[in-house]
Scaffold this motif. Structure first.
Motif, PDB file in Angstrom:
ATOM      1  N   SER A 160     156.175   5.396  70.501  1.00 15.27           N
ATOM      2  CA  SER A 160     156.895   6.736  70.866  1.00 15.27           C
ATOM      3  C   SER A 160     155.930   7.694  71.022  1.00 15.27           C
ATOM      4  CB  SER A 160     157.811   6.700  69.564  1.00 15.27           C
ATOM      5  OG  SER A 160     158.190   8.120  69.645  1.00 15.27           O
ATOM      6  N   ALA A 162     156.412  10.542  69.633  1.00 12.97           N
ATOM      7  CA  ALA A 162     156.690  11.294  68.583  1.00 12.97           C
ATOM      8  C   ALA A 162     155.548  10.825  67.472  1.00 12.97           C
ATOM      9  CB  ALA A 162     157.995  11.208  67.797  1.00 12.97           C
ATOM     10  N   TYR A 163     155.185   9.790  67.571  1.00 14.93           N
ATOM     11  CA  TYR A 163     154.127   9.168  66.717  1.00 14.93           C
ATOM     12  C   TYR A 163     152.814   8.904  67.396  1.00 14.93           C
ATOM     13  CZ  TYR A 163     158.047   7.700  63.652  1.00 14.93           C
ATOM     14  OH  TYR A 163     159.286   7.958  62.812  1.00 14.93           O
TER      15      TYR A 163
ATOM     16  N   ALA B  69     164.490  14.944  64.499  1.00 15.47           N
ATOM     17  CA  ALA B  69     163.157  15.677  65.221  1.00 15.47           C
ATOM     18  C   ALA B  69     162.661  16.691  64.264  1.00 15.47           C
ATOM     19  CB  ALA B  69     163.709  16.360  66.495  1.00 15.47           C
ATOM     20  N   ARG B  81     154.592  16.810  60.676  1.00 14.43           N
ATOM     21  CA  ARG B  81     155.346  15.909  61.542  1.00 14.43           C
ATOM     22  C   ARG B  81     154.858  14.443  61.345  1.00 14.43           C
ATOM     23  NH1 ARG B  81     154.693  19.409  66.077  1.00 14.43           N
ATOM     24  NH2 ARG B  81     156.728  20.330  66.282  1.00 14.43           N
ATOM     25  N   GLN B  93     161.558   9.163  63.927  1.00 16.47           N
ATOM     26  CA  GLN B  93     161.197  10.482  64.533  1.00 16.47           C
ATOM     27  C   GLN B  93     161.300  10.440  65.872  1.00 16.47           C
ATOM     28  OE1 GLN B  93     157.439  13.632  64.419  1.00 16.47           O
ATOM     29  NE2 GLN B  93     157.861  12.518  62.481  1.00 16.47           N
ATOM     30  N   SER B  95     160.635  12.826  69.732  1.00 22.50           N
ATOM     31  CA  SER B  95     159.904  14.257  70.039  1.00 22.50           C
ATOM     32  C   SER B  95     161.133  15.311  70.335  1.00 22.50           C
ATOM     33  CB  SER B  95     159.067  14.029  71.287  1.00 22.50           C
ATOM     34  OG  SER B  95     158.230  12.998  70.726  1.00 22.50           O
TER      35      SER B  95
END
Lengths: 477, 129
Positions: A160, A162-163, B69, B81, B93, B95
């Motif tokens: 992802s 996000a990571y 998020a 984060r 999590q 984005s």
């Protein structure tokens, strides 16, 4: 279950699996052989269960505690079957070389004292140390926890955006190993990850001893194991939860098993080397580099046995392949460097001026006595001794492993988009660990064999002492 | 002679290593031993100045099945984060706040109303139950 109990329980099961592995690869034809090689079992078990765990995680499946037990039982059954089949073999058991003089005994005793002192101090520290260093919790801790709690390398985390800051391109063997004891505790005490690293490091030291004790007298072997364990980089870096020292444990065991194969010729050693080098490739991206360096060095040193080396490398490559497929499917790209960019020649040529700076930075870190004491000097002296007095084949292997690894590491800094000095300052003293430990783990074998040849009367035939299969052991050149 | 010299050199290396390693190991142990056991389980929020009480509240607000998020700005936003990614597992999590069940506004004013404060400048807005 307490953190320590979870680690002990996991390591015990992995040790059983490791004993099964040793029997499967043919390192033991009797129970007595098996117990004699038992020091290698914890790391062999970690390599085996780590490979299975990481591969299952890649395919979206969990290696649960029940799965670990089933895997262990299956491996032990396979080992028992092989032992039964070879029970009638005339293989002579390998015996640990006994100490020969009071000087040997004194050296072994002094080394045991040093090992005891550092082990007690380290065990007390690891017992209370949590994950606190940045990559320790953000990267390795997060991945371990994700595999333990989500059950696998869930693409929602491991692929992802996000990571994406957390090096998702790093393979999953170590987080998969940490995830096993994490399944046995309540919540997420990060100390479990630190203790799990301690277990891998200790298993690495035990494996070096176990791999060499049949060939190297304790008076040489134990001082080298003590030199490795007391180097500040060893337990200091291990406690951060970073993957570099666990990687070094697998690399060192792979290099030593390769060295034993070069000397003894018995393919069990090469099978074991394959296991350790494959696990190194699945521990960290640099593990692939050290694996390639080891196989390239073997090709140089093992004249006439290239087919066996090729098959071993192919097997390690097949173990690594699912992870490469996962990266490709999820379009995960390395952020710090991409070895494939080596083939972009015009781009690479423009960056070659970075190589001297990188080589100098790596060498100065490897020879930093505050981190690595005299380890590099020990490794270099061992190479010189083997090249001067024999066995030259082993000396060539050690020198080539060190040279290829060093060039490979330097190459990383040529390829990275980061500024060289800044990149060196963040990881230079860590990436060099596998090279230094791999070389020094092999050093006692080089010294022992060189000393044996020096002591032999001129013209005497070389018969590997304590060989597990004398009839299959070609004379080392 | 060669073997003896090698063993001696290795022992000198081990002795030199002990002289450096033992005090470092002991200092590290003393430092961590002094912390309360609960803080020792996860000292990151405290060490990095994220504020431990806020994260206890966040862990209570974001459940295991949630996708969340983090909206943050400024120098420390990546660390926030990353720590959320580590600390709030097994919540996942994402984005884009539009894909989230829960949005954490960290040091950023939340748009509109309904964002539940869990600490100074930190609030949680549940967009889907």
């Amino acid at each position: 279950m307490s953190n320590s109990a979870a680690i002990v329980a996991t390591v015990l099961v992995q040790t059983l699996a490791g004993l099964g592995v040793l029997a499967v690869v043919g390192l033991a034809s009797t129970l007595r052989d098996l117990l004699r090689n038992a020091a290698v079992a914890p790391l062999a078990g970690m390599a085996w269960t780590g490979i299975v765990g990481a591969t299952l995680a890649t395919f979206g499946l969990r290696l649960s505690i029940a799965g670990l037990a089933i895997l262990t039982i299956g491996t032990c059954l396979g080992g028992a079957r092989r032992m039964r089949r070879h029970a009638g073999d005339s293989r002579r058991s390998e015996r640990a070389r006994s100490t020969r003089s009071w000087l040997d005994r004194a050296a072994a005793a002094a080394a045991l004292l040093a090992l005891g002192a550092v082990a007690v101090s380290a065990a007390r520290m690891f017992h209370v140390k949590p994950l606190a260093e940045y990559d320790g919790w953000a990267m390795w801790g997060m991945k371990s926890r994700a595999i333990a709690s989500l059950g696998a390398a869930d693409a929602d985390v491991f692929a992802s955006s996000a990571y994406s800051r957390l090096h998702l391109e790093y393979p999953l063997l170590l987080p998969s190993l940490h995830a096993l004891p994490l399944q046995l505790v309540d919540g997420f005490p990060s100390n479990v990850v630190v203790l799990s690293c301690f277990a891998v490091g200790a298993a690495g030291l035990a494996a070096i001893w176990g791999l060499l004790r049949g060939r190297v007298r304790a008076g040489i072997l134990l001082p080298f194991v003590a030199a490795l364990a007391t180097a500040p980089a060893f337990f200091g870096q291990l406690a951060t939860g970073y993957a570099d020292v666990p990687l070094a444990a697998f690399v060192a065991a792979g290099v030593v098993a390769s060295g034993r194969w070069l000397l003894d010729g018995h393919r069990s050693w090469l099978a074991l080397a394959t296991l350790f080098l494959a696990s190194a490739a699945l521990t960290k991206n640099e593990g692939l580099l050290f694996g390639v360096a080891t196989y390239a060095a073997l090709l140089l040193a093992a004249r006439g046995r290239w087919r066996a080396v090729g098959l071993s490398a192919l097997a390690a490559g097949l173990v690594y392949a699912p992870w490469r497929a996962y990266l490709a499917i999820n379009d995960l790209k390395p952020s710090d460097y991409d070895l494939l960019s080596s083939f972009n020649l015009p781009w690479v040529i423009r960056r070659l001026d970075r190589a001297p700076l990188a080589a100098d930075g790596l060498f100065s870190r490897a020879t930093d006595t505050q981190q690595f004491t005299l380890l590099v000097a020990l490794g270099a002296a061992a190479i010189v001794a083997a090249l001067a007095f024999g066995p030259r084949r082993l000396g060539v292997f050690a020198a080539a492993f060190a040279a290829f690894s060093f060039v490979g590491l330097t190459w990383i800094y040529v390829l990275t988009p980061n500024e060289v000095e800044s990149f060196l300052s963040t990881n230079g003293e860590r990436v060099i660990v596998s090279l230094v430990f791999g070389l020094v783990a092999l050093a006692p074998l080089l010294f022992e064999e060189a000393a044996r040849r020096l002591a032999e009367p001129t013209g005497a035939t070389t018969v590997p002492a304590g060989s597990s299969n004398p009839s299959a052991a070609p004379p080392a050149a | 002679m060669l073997a003896l010299s090698a063993a001696l050199l290795a022992l000198v290396s081990a002795y030199s290593g002990l002289k450096t390693s033992l005090p470092r190991l002991d200092d590290t142990r003393v430092f961590w031993d002094a912390l309360a056991p609960a803080l020792r389980d996860d000292p990151v929020a405290d060490l990095y100045g994220f504020g431990e009480p806020v994260w206890i509240e966040l862990r209570n607000s974001v459940g295991p099945g949630d996708r969340y998020a983090v909206v943050a700005e400024g120098d420390g936003q990546h660390e926030i984060r990353n720590y959320a990614g580590y600390s709030l597992l097994p919540a996942i999590q994402v984005s884009d706040p539009a894909d989230a069940d829960v949005v954490i506004y960290y040091g950023v004013t939340a748009p509109g109303e309904g964002c539940v404060s869990v600490g100074e400048d930190v609030c949680v807005s549940r967009t889907r139950s």
